[in-house]
Design an enzyme around this catalytic site. Sequence first.
Site, PDB file in Angstrom:
ATOM      1  N   HIS A  67      28.718  36.007  38.644  1.00 41.18           N
ATOM      2  CA  HIS A  67      28.964  35.740  40.071  1.00 41.18           C
ATOM      3  C   HIS A  67      27.987  34.709  40.639  1.00 41.18           C
ATOM      4  CE1 HIS A  67      31.025  39.950  40.562  1.00 41.18           C
ATOM      5  NE2 HIS A  67      31.662  39.142  39.730  1.00 41.18           N
ATOM      6  N   HIS A 118      39.622  36.748  42.123  1.00 43.27           N
ATOM      7  CA  HIS A 118      38.348  37.159  41.528  1.00 43.27           C
ATOM      8  C   HIS A 118      38.284  36.763  40.057  1.00 43.27           C
ATOM      9  CE1 HIS A 118      34.551  39.210  41.171  1.00 43.27           C
ATOM     10  NE2 HIS A 118      34.977  39.644  39.995  1.00 43.27           N
ATOM     11  N   ASP A 149      35.314  34.644  38.429  1.00 38.22           N
ATOM     12  CA  ASP A 149      34.616  34.994  37.183  1.00 38.22           C
ATOM     13  C   ASP A 149      34.692  33.850  36.167  1.00 38.22           C
ATOM     14  OD1 ASP A 149      33.677  37.502  37.852  1.00 38.22           O
ATOM     15  OD2 ASP A 149      35.265  38.603  36.813  1.00 38.22           O
ATOM     16  N   HIS A 162      35.747  37.828  30.210  1.00 35.36           N
ATOM     17  CA  HIS A 162      34.458  37.237  29.858  1.00 35.36           C
ATOM     18  C   HIS A 162      34.376  36.895  28.367  1.00 35.36           C
ATOM     19  CE1 HIS A 162      33.257  38.382  33.844  1.00 35.36           C
ATOM     20  NE2 HIS A 162      33.433  39.660  33.588  1.00 35.36           N
TER      21      HIS A 162
END
Length: 307
Positions: free
Chosen positions: A78, A241, A245, A268
């Site tokens: 973030h 979001h 990310d 991720h």
Amino acid sequence: MLQQRTIKSLTRAVGVGLHSGQRVELILRPAQANTGIVFRRVDLPEPVDIPVNAEAVVDTRMASTLGKGDVRIHTVEHVMSACAGLGIDNLYIDVTAEEIPILDGSSASFVFLLQSAGIELQNAPKRFLRLLKPVEIRQGEGNNLKWARLDPYHGYKLRFEIDFAHPAVDSTGQMFEFDLGAGNYTRDIARARTFGFTKDVEMLRSNGLALGGGLDNAIVMDDYKVLNSDGLRYDDEFVKHKILDAMGDLYIVGYPLLAAYSAFRSGHGLNNLLLRELMQQRDAWDIVTFEHVREAPQGFAQAALAW
């Protein structure tokens, strides 16, 4: 010349780690030109610096974790996203524990900290990693398929599609495209919060994750609806979001990208695999600068003129 950027003064915040639940102080400090973004654990007997790069990512379970030796810094995406969105090239990020504070679950608090410290232009050309050919990572098949891809593009845009079979998510957009040249990161992306499901909380906490999560720093859903009393910040906050990310994950490469990123069900781990694949294909990219602002892609040129 399109210049590198840091911040003008030190700024700090105190919060808790989303997964560790530990209290942590975050200090953002200016850095000289060509330093890059460097995380520093200052709670150890000897402070440890971890410069961002794709190889420094050592864990991608629920967050991006950087490491050097036995030292870890969790949940960097973030604050990295905020740096990418504001075009910060050089920065020291000091932390007093092993995880970046979650604050409100988005990158908006980090944007506020950076902007309140002031943006300083530096006497060095801003360096970009420019895509020269497509790079892609794919995993699984059929209903388990997920992929992430980078394509050449004179600018920076991200297209993400999620696939959650949940009433609260189905009622919002599951695909969004954000172009830095046409949009506004602070307005369009930064306020999108991380999200999770009550059915997963017990499992996560039994694995030492989400210990600091709650309704004040995440969107929480039961089997049917959003439980947060204030609802959503964007109609399509979930997919936004994921773009937030991705911007943070991709900025770990150490340079702003000139590329088009597209992804389906990525996270991720896949984002980091994409960066590692990119680094291995040395003919897929080069490093460029712009002697005149007018030569730069629209979003970067506009940002330069704004400061």
